[in-house]
Design a protein around this motif. Sequence first.
Motif, PDB file in Angstrom:
ATOM      1  N   ALA A 242      76.070  56.096   1.712  1.00 31.63           N
ATOM      2  CA  ALA A 242      76.093  54.731   2.642  1.00 31.63           C
ATOM      3  C   ALA A 242      74.894  54.269   3.001  1.00 31.63           C
ATOM      4  N   GLU A 243      73.843  55.043   2.745  1.00 31.37           N
ATOM      5  CA  GLU A 243      72.506  54.330   3.160  1.00 31.37           C
ATOM      6  C   GLU A 243      72.502  53.333   2.096  1.00 31.37           C
ATOM      7  N   SER A 244      72.636  53.442   0.889  1.00 32.57           N
ATOM      8  CA  SER A 244      72.224  52.435  -0.203  1.00 32.57           C
ATOM      9  C   SER A 244      72.795  51.091   0.097  1.00 32.57           C
ATOM     10  N   SER A 245      74.075  51.127   0.714  1.00 30.56           N
ATOM     11  CA  SER A 245      74.775  49.795   1.107  1.00 30.56           C
ATOM     12  C   SER A 245      73.837  49.132   2.131  1.00 30.56           C
ATOM     13  N   GLN A 246      73.270  50.029   3.043  1.00 31.02           N
ATOM     14  CA  GLN A 246      72.464  49.233   4.056  1.00 31.02           C
ATOM     15  C   GLN A 246      71.121  48.761   3.381  1.00 31.02           C
ATOM     16  N   LEU A 247      70.643  49.417   2.579  1.00 30.34           N
ATOM     17  CA  LEU A 247      69.481  49.033   1.780  1.00 30.34           C
ATOM     18  C   LEU A 247      69.777  47.602   1.231  1.00 30.34           C
ATOM     19  N   LEU A 248      70.683  47.530   0.586  1.00 35.65           N
ATOM     20  CA  LEU A 248      71.072  46.446  -0.109  1.00 35.65           C
ATOM     21  C   LEU A 248      71.262  45.227   0.890  1.00 35.65           C
ATOM     22  N   GLU A 249      71.886  45.542   1.790  1.00 32.99           N
ATOM     23  CA  GLU A 249      72.055  44.490   2.723  1.00 32.99           C
ATOM     24  C   GLU A 249      70.575  44.001   3.266  1.00 32.99           C
ATOM     25  N   TRP A 250      69.527  44.717   3.555  1.00 29.02           N
ATOM     26  CA  TRP A 250      68.162  44.484   3.851  1.00 29.02           C
ATOM     27  C   TRP A 250      67.670  43.853   2.904  1.00 29.02           C
ATOM     28  N   TYR A 251      67.761  44.254   1.524  1.00 30.67           N
ATOM     29  CA  TYR A 251      67.201  43.548   0.370  1.00 30.67           C
ATOM     30  C   TYR A 251      67.813  42.043   0.374  1.00 30.67           C
ATOM     31  N   LYS A 252      68.936  41.774   0.388  1.00 28.27           N
ATOM     32  CA  LYS A 252      69.402  40.374   0.342  1.00 28.27           C
ATOM     33  C   LYS A 252      69.062  39.581   1.331  1.00 28.27           C
ATOM     34  N   THR A 253      69.047  40.322   2.548  1.00 29.27           N
ATOM     35  CA  THR A 253      68.251  39.288   3.752  1.00 29.27           C
ATOM     36  C   THR A 253      67.206  38.938   3.490  1.00 29.27           C
ATOM     37  N   GLY A 254      66.188  39.737   2.922  1.00 30.65           N
ATOM     38  CA  GLY A 254      64.824  39.439   2.404  1.00 30.65           C
ATOM     39  C   GLY A 254      64.941  38.417   1.532  1.00 30.65           C
ATOM     40  N   ASN A 255      65.865  38.301   0.394  1.00 32.79           N
ATOM     41  CA  ASN A 255      65.777  37.538  -0.583  1.00 32.79           C
ATOM     42  C   ASN A 255      66.309  35.957   0.109  1.00 32.79           C
TER      43      ASN A 255
ATOM     44  N   ALA B 183      62.045  48.618   0.867  1.00 36.91           N
ATOM     45  CA  ALA B 183      61.071  49.364   0.108  1.00 36.91           C
ATOM     46  C   ALA B 183      60.643  50.428   0.595  1.00 36.91           C
ATOM     47  N   SER B 184      60.443  50.654   1.900  1.00 36.01           N
ATOM     48  CA  SER B 184      60.214  51.905   2.497  1.00 36.01           C
ATOM     49  C   SER B 184      60.963  52.952   2.585  1.00 36.01           C
ATOM     50  N   GLU B 185      62.482  52.546   2.060  1.00 34.75           N
ATOM     51  CA  GLU B 185      63.301  53.544   1.988  1.00 34.75           C
ATOM     52  C   GLU B 185      63.661  53.738   0.412  1.00 34.75           C
ATOM     53  N   GLY B 186      62.737  53.500  -0.269  1.00 28.73           N
ATOM     54  CA  GLY B 186      62.757  53.708  -1.729  1.00 28.73           C
ATOM     55  C   GLY B 186      63.578  52.853  -2.547  1.00 28.73           C
ATOM     56  N   MET B 187      63.846  51.420  -2.033  1.00 35.74           N
ATOM     57  CA  MET B 187      64.813  50.836  -3.071  1.00 35.74           C
ATOM     58  C   MET B 187      63.624  49.906  -4.033  1.00 35.74           C
ATOM     59  N   PRO B 188      63.762  50.358  -5.387  1.00 31.04           N
ATOM     60  CA  PRO B 188      62.789  49.594  -6.347  1.00 31.04           C
ATOM     61  C   PRO B 188      62.803  48.381  -6.533  1.00 31.04           C
ATOM     62  N   ASP B 189      63.866  47.575  -6.351  1.00 29.94           N
ATOM     63  CA  ASP B 189      64.053  46.222  -6.313  1.00 29.94           C
ATOM     64  C   ASP B 189      63.128  45.435  -5.293  1.00 29.94           C
ATOM     65  N   ALA B 190      63.487  46.238  -3.984  1.00 32.62           N
ATOM     66  CA  ALA B 190      62.586  45.605  -2.997  1.00 32.62           C
ATOM     67  C   ALA B 190      61.108  45.970  -3.201  1.00 32.62           C
ATOM     68  N   GLN B 191      60.959  47.305  -3.508  1.00 31.12           N
ATOM     69  CA  GLN B 191      59.525  47.322  -4.013  1.00 31.12           C
ATOM     70  C   GLN B 191      58.686  46.645  -4.768  1.00 31.12           C
ATOM     71  N   ASN B 192      59.423  46.266  -5.880  1.00 28.54           N
ATOM     72  CA  ASN B 192      58.884  45.139  -6.868  1.00 28.54           C
ATOM     73  C   ASN B 192      58.679  43.911  -6.191  1.00 28.54           C
ATOM     74  N   ASP B 193      59.928  43.387  -5.319  1.00 27.78           N
ATOM     75  CA  ASP B 193      59.803  41.852  -4.824  1.00 27.78           C
ATOM     76  C   ASP B 193      58.477  42.191  -3.866  1.00 27.78           C
ATOM     77  N   LEU B 194      58.360  43.273  -2.756  1.00 29.45           N
ATOM     78  CA  LEU B 194      57.509  42.990  -1.773  1.00 29.45           C
ATOM     79  C   LEU B 194      56.051  43.047  -2.528  1.00 29.45           C
ATOM     80  N   GLY B 195      55.877  43.982  -3.624  1.00 26.34           N
ATOM     81  CA  GLY B 195      54.534  43.734  -4.423  1.00 26.34           C
ATOM     82  C   GLY B 195      54.495  42.234  -4.863  1.00 26.34           C
ATOM     83  N   LEU B 196      55.222  41.632  -5.145  1.00 24.86           N
ATOM     84  CA  LEU B 196      55.138  40.158  -5.488  1.00 24.86           C
ATOM     85  C   LEU B 196      54.899  39.348  -4.726  1.00 24.86           C
ATOM     86  N   MET B 197      55.097  39.574  -3.450  1.00 20.36           N
ATOM     87  CA  MET B 197      54.808  38.726  -2.172  1.00 20.36           C
ATOM     88  C   MET B 197      53.280  39.147  -1.943  1.00 20.36           C
TER      89      MET B 197
END
Length: 284
Positions: A13-26, A49-63
């Motif tokens: 279930a944690e992965s769905s929460q991370l996806l929501e955080w990532y979508k909110t950032g996007n 990103a801090s919870e290990g989501m690679p797409d968020a880590q990549n996009d945070l790096g881009l920022m």
Amino acid sequence: MDDSNPISTTSGAESSQLLEWYKTGNNYENGIGVEQNYAKAVEWYRKAASEGMPDAQNDLGLMYFNGTGVLKDFITAEFWWQKAADQGNAAAQYNMGNLYYASGAFPKNDDEALKWFKKAADQGYDMAQFNLATMYINGSGVFQDYEVAAYWCNKAAMQGQANAQLMLGIMYKRGQGVNRDFMAAYHWVEKAALQGLPAAQANLGEFYQEGIGVNIDRSKAAYWYGKAADQGLEIARERLNSLNSPYNSDFTDALEIFTGPGGISESDKKLMGNALYNLNNIGK
């Protein structure tokens, strides 16, 4: 580097929460359903990103790399891209390669660039495939090998990567790494030109002017030179103005993408969109 939060792993279930955080950032980054706010985008990307989501880590790096919503910080950008790349994120692997190859952020290191481009290219990431091809063409960190370059260039071109299509067309024109084939050269250069790449449009104008893989058609030559000139490619404007002058092979070489910068203006280099001058794209 100011992002030293521990990285945790997630499941269920944690992965769905991370996806929501990532979508909110996007959404905040792109102004989707909310007012665009880069600082909030950074905040939400960091949570995922801090919870290990690679797409968020990549996009945070881009920022961090671009200084969008946060102070520009190449070290922190690399930190997050490394995290994502180590998890197999192809865009982050490509970005790691560019850090060491063309970004100017870090000292140039062809070995590191090659390693990361190859990882991303093996996953089918088209820009990494294109950059890998240029490394083999230029002999950067590897022995120059046009056949290997053509292999990777074809991979990217088949995915619609315009720079790779132009490069592959010129390789067919010159018989470098492939059998010389003017019709194939025309095919690939036209594909890149139709995507709006000014260097490809200028080359296509030359193909029509000289009858390379296609019947001579001066009106179409003028059309494609004009398209490139309209995008600011001065060398195409000169070619358009000289259609009634004797053919100048040195000028044609200046349009092609395996030559050095001789005679090409700095503004034209920025517009060429080719192997020598356009390696600073960011993977997203």
